[in-house]
Design a protein around this motif. Structure first.
Motif, PDB file in Angstrom:
ATOM      1  N   GLU A 166       0.852  -1.185   0.000  1.00 47.82           N
ATOM      2  CA  GLU A 166       0.000   0.000   0.000  1.00 47.82           C
ATOM      3  C   GLU A 166       0.887   1.234   0.000  1.00 47.82           C
ATOM      4  O   GLU A 166       1.855   1.320   0.761  1.00 47.82           O
ATOM      5  N   PHE A 167       0.551   2.196  -0.869  1.00 47.42           N
ATOM      6  CA  PHE A 167       1.335   3.422  -0.998  1.00 47.42           C
ATOM      7  C   PHE A 167       0.431   4.636  -0.804  1.00 47.42           C
ATOM      8  O   PHE A 167      -0.704   4.650  -1.294  1.00 47.42           O
ATOM      9  N   PRO A 168       0.900   5.659  -0.112  1.00 47.26           N
ATOM     10  CA  PRO A 168       0.087   6.873   0.052  1.00 47.26           C
ATOM     11  C   PRO A 168       0.076   7.697  -1.231  1.00 47.26           C
ATOM     12  O   PRO A 168       1.102   7.859  -1.893  1.00 47.26           O
ATOM     13  N   VAL A 169      -1.087   8.205  -1.595  1.00 48.66           N
ATOM     14  CA  VAL A 169      -1.225   9.098  -2.748  1.00 48.66           C
ATOM     15  C   VAL A 169      -2.245  10.171  -2.399  1.00 48.66           C
ATOM     16  O   VAL A 169      -3.223   9.912  -1.699  1.00 48.66           O
ATOM     17  N   PHE A 170      -2.003  11.382  -2.897  1.00 45.84           N
ATOM     18  CA  PHE A 170      -2.967  12.474  -2.706  1.00 45.84           C
ATOM     19  C   PHE A 170      -3.382  12.626  -1.243  1.00 45.84           C
ATOM     20  O   PHE A 170      -4.550  12.481  -0.877  1.00 45.84           O
ATOM     21  N   ASN A 171      -2.433  12.827  -0.378  1.00 46.54           N
ATOM     22  CA  ASN A 171      -2.667  13.066   1.050  1.00 46.54           C
ATOM     23  C   ASN A 171      -3.221  11.829   1.764  1.00 46.54           C
ATOM     24  O   ASN A 171      -2.492  10.907   2.050  1.00 46.54           O
ATOM     25  N   GLN A 172      -4.518  11.798   2.049  1.00 49.68           N
ATOM     26  CA  GLN A 172      -5.095  10.724   2.857  1.00 49.68           C
ATOM     27  C   GLN A 172      -5.512   9.500   2.048  1.00 49.68           C
ATOM     28  O   GLN A 172      -6.001   8.527   2.608  1.00 49.68           O
ATOM     29  N   LYS A 173      -5.318   9.497   0.765  1.00 52.64           N
ATOM     30  CA  LYS A 173      -5.739   8.375  -0.074  1.00 52.64           C
ATOM     31  C   LYS A 173      -4.615   7.350  -0.201  1.00 52.64           C
ATOM     32  O   LYS A 173      -3.454   7.652   0.096  1.00 52.64           O
ATOM     33  N   ALA A 174      -4.951   6.135  -0.639  1.00 59.24           N
ATOM     34  CA  ALA A 174      -3.960   5.076  -0.705  1.00 59.24           C
ATOM     35  C   ALA A 174      -4.163   4.233  -1.954  1.00 59.24           C
ATOM     36  O   ALA A 174      -5.286   4.032  -2.423  1.00 59.24           O
ATOM     37  N   LEU A 175      -3.056   3.719  -2.470  1.00 61.60           N
ATOM     38  CA  LEU A 175      -3.058   2.842  -3.631  1.00 61.60           C
ATOM     39  C   LEU A 175      -2.565   1.469  -3.181  1.00 61.60           C
ATOM     40  O   LEU A 175      -1.499   1.354  -2.578  1.00 61.60           O
ATOM     41  N   GLN A 176      -3.340   0.426  -3.456  1.00 64.38           N
ATOM     42  CA  GLN A 176      -2.963  -0.934  -3.100  1.00 64.38           C
ATOM     43  C   GLN A 176      -2.696  -1.759  -4.356  1.00 64.38           C
ATOM     44  O   GLN A 176      -3.508  -1.770  -5.282  1.00 64.38           O
ATOM     45  N   ILE A 177      -1.551  -2.421  -4.381  1.00 63.68           N
ATOM     46  CA  ILE A 177      -1.202  -3.344  -5.462  1.00 63.68           C
ATOM     47  C   ILE A 177      -1.039  -4.726  -4.839  1.00 63.68           C
ATOM     48  O   ILE A 177      -0.232  -4.900  -3.912  1.00 63.68           O
ATOM     49  N   GLY A 178      -1.811  -5.701  -5.319  1.00 65.54           N
ATOM     50  CA  GLY A 178      -1.816  -6.994  -4.653  1.00 65.54           C
ATOM     51  C   GLY A 178      -1.792  -8.181  -5.593  1.00 65.54           C
ATOM     52  O   GLY A 178      -2.187  -8.093  -6.758  1.00 65.54           O
ATOM     53  N   LEU A 179      -1.302  -9.304  -5.076  1.00 65.54           N
ATOM     54  CA  LEU A 179      -1.388 -10.603  -5.735  1.00 65.54           C
ATOM     55  C   LEU A 179      -2.507 -11.377  -5.042  1.00 65.54           C
ATOM     56  O   LEU A 179      -2.516 -11.496  -3.810  1.00 65.54           O
ATOM     57  N   ASN A 180      -3.442 -11.904  -5.814  1.00 68.08           N
ATOM     58  CA  ASN A 180      -4.635 -12.537  -5.257  1.00 68.08           C
ATOM     59  C   ASN A 180      -4.763 -13.983  -5.722  1.00 68.08           C
ATOM     60  O   ASN A 180      -4.394 -14.319  -6.858  1.00 68.08           O
ATOM     61  N   TYR A 181      -5.322 -14.806  -4.842  1.00 68.05           N
ATOM     62  CA  TYR A 181      -5.633 -16.179  -5.223  1.00 68.05           C
ATOM     63  C   TYR A 181      -6.919 -16.603  -4.528  1.00 68.05           C
ATOM     64  O   TYR A 181      -7.040 -16.477  -3.301  1.00 68.05           O
ATOM     65  N   ASP A 182      -7.886 -17.088  -5.319  1.00 69.79           N
ATOM     66  CA  ASP A 182      -9.153 -17.587  -4.795  1.00 69.79           C
ATOM     67  C   ASP A 182      -9.237 -19.090  -5.015  1.00 69.79           C
ATOM     68  O   ASP A 182      -8.963 -19.577  -6.123  1.00 69.79           O
ATOM     69  N   MET A 183      -9.624 -19.817  -3.984  1.00 69.31           N
ATOM     70  CA  MET A 183      -9.800 -21.261  -4.085  1.00 69.31           C
ATOM     71  C   MET A 183     -11.235 -21.616  -3.706  1.00 69.31           C
ATOM     72  O   MET A 183     -11.664 -21.387  -2.578  1.00 69.31           O
ATOM     73  N   GLY A 184     -11.997 -22.161  -4.665  1.00 66.73           N
ATOM     74  CA  GLY A 184     -13.383 -22.511  -4.415  1.00 66.73           C
ATOM     75  C   GLY A 184     -13.524 -23.850  -3.726  1.00 66.73           C
ATOM     76  O   GLY A 184     -12.762 -24.786  -3.982  1.00 66.73           O
ATOM     77  N   PHE A 185     -14.521 -23.944  -2.848  1.00 63.93           N
ATOM     78  CA  PHE A 185     -14.795 -25.176  -2.115  1.00 63.93           C
ATOM     79  C   PHE A 185     -16.079 -25.870  -2.577  1.00 63.93           C
ATOM     80  O   PHE A 185     -16.378 -26.973  -2.142  1.00 63.93           O
ATOM     81  N   VAL A 186     -16.854 -25.213  -3.442  1.00 63.75           N
ATOM     82  CA  VAL A 186     -18.124 -25.761  -3.914  1.00 63.75           C
ATOM     83  C   VAL A 186     -17.953 -26.300  -5.329  1.00 63.75           C
ATOM     84  O   VAL A 186     -17.334 -25.651  -6.176  1.00 63.75           O
ATOM     85  N   GLU A 187     -18.494 -27.490  -5.595  1.00 65.63           N
ATOM     86  CA  GLU A 187     -18.449 -28.038  -6.944  1.00 65.63           C
ATOM     87  C   GLU A 187     -19.243 -27.137  -7.891  1.00 65.63           C
ATOM     88  O   GLU A 187     -20.367 -26.744  -7.597  1.00 65.63           O
ATOM     89  N   VAL A 188     -18.640 -26.823  -9.042  1.00 67.12           N
ATOM     90  CA  VAL A 188     -19.241 -25.862  -9.965  1.00 67.12           C
ATOM     91  C   VAL A 188     -20.426 -26.458 -10.716  1.00 67.12           C
ATOM     92  O   VAL A 188     -21.464 -25.814 -10.884  1.00 67.12           O
ATOM     93  N   TYR A 189     -20.287 -27.707 -11.160  1.00 68.77           N
ATOM     94  CA  TYR A 189     -21.280 -28.304 -12.044  1.00 68.77           C
ATOM     95  C   TYR A 189     -22.086 -29.395 -11.348  1.00 68.77           C
ATOM     96  O   TYR A 189     -21.612 -30.054 -10.428  1.00 68.77           O
ATOM     97  N   LYS A 190     -23.299 -29.603 -11.829  1.00 66.96           N
ATOM     98  CA  LYS A 190     -24.152 -30.656 -11.296  1.00 66.96           C
ATOM     99  C   LYS A 190     -23.764 -32.022 -11.852  1.00 66.96           C
ATOM    100  O   LYS A 190     -23.924 -33.037 -11.180  1.00 66.96           O
ATOM    101  N   SER A 191     -23.263 -32.055 -13.094  1.00 69.68           N
ATOM    102  CA  SER A 191     -22.976 -33.319 -13.761  1.00 69.68           C
ATOM    103  C   SER A 191     -21.503 -33.700 -13.765  1.00 69.68           C
ATOM    104  O   SER A 191     -21.160 -34.819 -14.114  1.00 69.68           O
ATOM    105  N   ALA A 192     -20.617 -32.780 -13.411  1.00 69.73           N
ATOM    106  CA  ALA A 192     -19.173 -33.049 -13.412  1.00 69.73           C
ATOM    107  C   ALA A 192     -18.648 -32.882 -11.989  1.00 69.73           C
ATOM    108  O   ALA A 192     -18.448 -31.760 -11.526  1.00 69.73           O
TER     109      ALA A 192
END
Length: 208
Positions: A166-192
């Motif tokens: 996180e970096f400060p920009v324009f006084n009280q504002k902030a810029l966040q640069i992130g690496l993200n990963y989502d892992m699902g726990f629910v089966e997506v399909y009914k048939s697979a």
């Protein structure tokens, strides 16, 4: 079914807006926007990827963060995400694209000057669950689309991870640069069976 979908979407949107309104009223609240780009696939539970290729996965939405202490915050938001998979069957390339409205809730742990960073800069790690509602699901074959709605489950849920700066920009504002990963726990399909959403992305957030 369409009425049920609209009702669930309205509940999610109303809940997110109510949360945002409540938190914004507090001086320790920051809010903003987030965009991300990455790759999504589907694989067995707890595996990063197998048996499929990735598809381009954009994300954009609203973010709200409540700062409890100097090193701990809770953040949430409402995000549009495109997930799915790409694969080849009988020498035919296929892509399955699933659009979700997602509500993540993450605990954010951070460190700033005490970790040797410059004033206003922070390194952070965030983790927490997410709940997603399926907006649309399509199968693409040679630029021809067909509906997958009858074979896909309406909800997805999982765990999200984020590591960034996180970096400060324009006084009280902030810029966040992130690496993200989502892992699902629910089966997506009914048939697979045993296919779960996975997504990795790079995000850019602007907090007011």
């Amino acid at each position: 079914m369409n009425f049920l979908r609209r009702s669930l979407i309205m509940i999610m949107v109303t809940g997110a807006l109510s949360l945002g309104t409540t938190l914004i009223a507090n001086a320790q609240m920051s809010y903003g926007v987030k965009v991300a780009a990455g790759a999504a696939c589907q694989s067995d539970l707890l595996r990063i990827a197998d048996n499929c290729d990735a598809v381009f996965s954009p994300t954009f939405g609203l973010v709200g963060k409540y700062q409890f202490t100097d090193g701990f915050a809770l953040k949430s938001g409402l995000e549009y995400q495109l997930k799915g998979r790409s694969y080849t069957e009988e020498n035919i390339d296929m892509s399955e694209k699933l659009q979700y409205l997602s509500l993540p809730v993450k605990a954010e742990f951070s460190a700033g000057e005490k970790a040797g960073l410059k004033k206003g800069q922070r390194v952070y790690f965030a983790v927490g669950p997410y709940l997603s509602y399926l907006l649309d699901a399509e199968l693409e074959i040679d630029d021809v689309y067909s509906d997958l709605g009858n074979d896909t489950k309406n909800f997805d849920a999982g765990l999200g991870f984020e590591l960034g700066m996180e970096f400060p920009v324009f006084n009280q504002k902030a810029l966040q640069i992130g690496l993200n990963y989502d892992m699902g726990f629910v089966e997506v399909y009914k048939s697979a069976p045993d296919l779960h959403n996975k997504m990795a992305s790079i995000s850019l957030g602007f907090l007011f």
